[in-house]
Design a protein around this motif. Structure first.
Motif, short mmCIF file in Angstrom:
data_model
loop_
_atom_site.label_atom_id
_atom_site.label_comp_id
_atom_site.label_asym_id
_atom_site.label_seq_id
_atom_site.Cartn_x
_atom_site.Cartn_y
_atom_site.Cartn_z
N LYS A 135 -15.13 20.24 67.53
CA LYS A 135 -15.48 21.29 68.50
C LYS A 135 -15.98 22.51 67.75
CE LYS A 135 -12.23 20.10 72.22
NZ LYS A 135 -11.10 20.59 73.04
N LEU A 136 -17.25 22.82 67.94
CA LEU A 136 -17.85 23.96 67.27
C LEU A 136 -17.96 25.14 68.24
CD1 LEU A 136 -18.54 21.79 65.14
CD2 LEU A 136 -20.73 22.97 64.81
N GLY A 137 -17.71 26.33 67.73
CA GLY A 137 -17.80 27.54 68.54
C GLY A 137 -18.85 28.49 68.01
N GLY A 138 -19.32 29.35 68.89
CA GLY A 138 -20.29 30.37 68.51
C GLY A 138 -20.13 31.56 69.44
N VAL A 139 -21.14 32.42 69.47
CA VAL A 139 -21.10 33.63 70.30
C VAL A 139 -22.27 33.61 71.27
CG1 VAL A 139 -21.14 36.17 70.28
CG2 VAL A 139 -19.98 34.91 68.44
N LEU A 140 -22.03 34.08 72.48
CA LEU A 140 -23.07 34.16 73.49
C LEU A 140 -24.26 34.98 73.00
CD1 LEU A 140 -20.85 34.82 76.64
CD2 LEU A 140 -22.27 32.79 76.26
N GLY A 141 -25.46 34.45 73.16
CA GLY A 141 -26.67 35.17 72.78
C GLY A 141 -27.09 34.99 71.35
N TYR A 142 -26.30 34.27 70.52
CA TYR A 142 -26.63 34.06 69.11
C TYR A 142 -27.45 32.78 68.93
CZ TYR A 142 -23.37 37.64 67.33
OH TYR A 142 -22.71 38.80 67.02
N GLU A 143 -28.30 32.78 67.91
CA GLU A 143 -29.07 31.61 67.52
C GLU A 143 -28.60 31.18 66.13
OE1 GLU A 143 -31.88 28.62 68.11
OE2 GLU A 143 -31.36 30.21 69.51
N TYR A 144 -28.43 29.87 65.90
CA TYR A 144 -27.79 29.41 64.66
C TYR A 144 -28.62 28.42 63.85
CZ TYR A 144 -23.60 31.52 66.69
OH TYR A 144 -22.69 32.40 67.24
N GLY A 145 -29.87 28.24 64.13
CA GLY A 145 -30.68 27.32 63.34
C GLY A 145 -30.69 25.91 63.92
N ARG A 169 -10.04 31.92 69.02
CA ARG A 169 -10.07 30.51 69.42
C ARG A 169 -9.79 29.60 68.23
NH1 ARG A 169 -14.91 28.90 73.63
NH2 ARG A 169 -14.08 29.96 75.47
N LEU A 170 -10.36 29.96 67.09
CA LEU A 170 -10.16 29.15 65.89
C LEU A 170 -8.69 29.14 65.48
CD1 LEU A 170 -11.57 27.53 63.61
CD2 LEU A 170 -11.79 29.70 62.37
N LEU A 171 -8.07 30.30 65.49
CA LEU A 171 -6.67 30.41 65.08
C LEU A 171 -5.72 29.71 66.06
CD1 LEU A 171 -6.79 34.12 63.90
CD2 LEU A 171 -6.19 32.15 62.45
N LYS A 172 -6.17 29.59 67.32
CA LYS A 172 -5.34 28.92 68.33
C LYS A 172 -5.69 27.44 68.48
CE LYS A 172 -4.61 33.17 70.99
NZ LYS A 172 -4.88 33.89 72.27
N ASP A 173 -6.52 26.92 67.57
CA ASP A 173 -6.93 25.50 67.57
C ASP A 173 -7.70 25.10 68.82
OD1 ASP A 173 -5.98 24.72 65.06
OD2 ASP A 173 -3.94 24.50 65.82
N ARG A 174 -8.35 26.04 69.45
CA ARG A 174 -9.19 25.70 70.61
C ARG A 174 -10.56 25.21 70.17
NH1 ARG A 174 -7.70 30.87 74.55
NH2 ARG A 174 -5.50 30.29 74.86
N ILE A 175 -10.95 25.57 68.95
CA ILE A 175 -12.17 25.03 68.33
C ILE A 175 -11.82 24.65 66.90
CG2 ILE A 175 -13.86 26.29 69.74
CD1 ILE A 175 -14.09 28.35 67.49
N ASP A 176 -12.60 23.75 66.33
CA ASP A 176 -12.37 23.33 64.94
C ASP A 176 -13.15 24.18 63.95
OD1 ASP A 176 -10.76 20.98 65.63
OD2 ASP A 176 -12.63 20.18 66.44
N ILE A 177 -14.34 24.63 64.38
CA ILE A 177 -15.23 25.38 63.49
C ILE A 177 -15.85 26.53 64.27
CG2 ILE A 177 -17.48 25.30 62.32
CD1 ILE A 177 -16.79 22.46 61.44
N LEU A 178 -15.94 27.69 63.64
CA LEU A 178 -16.70 28.80 64.19
C LEU A 178 -17.93 29.00 63.32
CD1 LEU A 178 -17.01 31.17 66.19
CD2 LEU A 178 -15.80 32.59 64.51
N VAL A 179 -19.11 28.88 63.91
CA VAL A 179 -20.35 29.11 63.17
C VAL A 179 -20.62 30.61 63.19
CG1 VAL A 179 -22.76 28.45 62.90
CG2 VAL A 179 -21.17 26.91 64.08
N GLU A 180 -20.71 31.21 62.01
CA GLU A 180 -20.86 32.66 61.94
C GLU A 180 -21.55 33.07 60.65
OE1 GLU A 180 -21.53 35.61 62.96
OE2 GLU A 180 -19.80 35.63 64.31
N GLU A 181 -22.19 34.22 60.65
CA GLU A 181 -22.78 34.76 59.44
C GLU A 181 -21.65 35.13 58.48
OE1 GLU A 181 -24.64 36.89 56.45
OE2 GLU A 181 -23.19 37.88 57.77
N GLN A 182 -21.82 34.82 57.20
CA GLN A 182 -20.72 34.95 56.25
C GLN A 182 -20.15 36.37 56.18
OE1 GLN A 182 -21.53 33.49 52.30
NE2 GLN A 182 -19.77 34.54 51.42
#
Length: 245
Positions: A135-145, A169-182
């Motif tokens: 389960k991958l997570g992101g942010v509304l309105g963001y583009e990730y490639g 969400r990541l800390l609560k195990d609701r998603i496995d990965i958060l895609v984010e700028e480093q």
């Protein structure tokens, strides 16, 4: 004779004005929160990108008027020409139909996968197959490639209202990965309690240079888009000329 003279003077004046380049002294800027590049607090925009863009436009006597709003609203306000520019934006085929990208990239970002330390990630270049069961997570309105775009189309990306919500969400195990700028992710993690900071790590994934270049954008139908691009380029040249050799 007097009427002919007045008409002649009017036509000369109109022609002279028409030959002058389009004058822009104020640009309306819409931005969301993308710390540390752009921050919106109490309606005031600050951050690394804000500082750089303001310097370039100030060099050509253009004032920037900021409005802070969610990124999804920023996007709509641009292609509907309610705002003039925004930043930083990654390129995508869908966005090219509604947005115009200024020629020179504003910055290069590095997207990574943030995940819990307990998760084992592959040590090779990550493919769609590697993340298809996660389960991958992101942010509304963001583009990730392209890779995340393919994942989103096939499995659906769990999008949060903000990066902070994504880490929750990541800390609560609701998603496995958060895609984010480093840098964005590391800045947020630094504000967390020590136990949570130590629980999160990240894994890089390879993208093309185009996927990581970020730009200033305006609406694709903005009648001033070419002039805005020209002014920004001129501002950058003036700033470079002012640098000590």
């Amino acid at each position: 004779m007097r009427r002919v003279l007045i008409l002649t003077l009017f036509l000369v004046s109109f022609t002279t004005r028409a030959k002058q380049p389009n004058q822009l002294h104020l640009l309306r800027v819409a931005v969301g929160d993308f710390y540390p590049y752009v921050t919106c607090k109490d309606g005031e925009a600050k951050g690394i990108n804000v500082y750089l863009v303001e310097k370039a436009f100030k060099a050509v006597n253009v004032q920037l008027e900021y409005t802070c709003m969610p990124w999804s609203r920023v996007y709509k306000s641009l292609y509907r020409n309610r705002q003039d520019i925004s930043f930083p934006y990654l390129k995508s085929s869908e966005r090219r139909n509604q947005l115009y990208y200024l020629k020179t990239p504003l910055m290069v970002t590095r997207l990574v996968f943030f995940h819990l330390e307990t998760m084992t990630m592959p040590n090779h270049e990550i493919s769609l197959k590697d993340i298809s069961d996660l389960k991958l997570g992101g942010v509304l309105g963001y583009e990730y490639g392209q890779l995340i775009k393919q994942y989103d189309q096939k499995f659906g990306l769990y999008r949060s209202a903000s990066s902070q919500d994504g880490f929750n969400r990541l800390l609560k195990d609701r998603i496995d990965i958060l895609v984010e700028e480093q840098n964005v992710g590391e800045a947020i993690i630094a504000s967390l309690p020590m136990s949570q900071r130590e629980a999160i790590t990240f894994t890089p994934f390879t993208e093309t240079r185009e996927d990581t270049n970020n730009y200033i954008v305006t609406g694709a139908n903005n009648p001033n888009k070419a002039r805005i691009d020209e002014l920004y380029e001129k501002g950058l040249r003036l700033l470079n000329e002012q640098k000590p050799q």
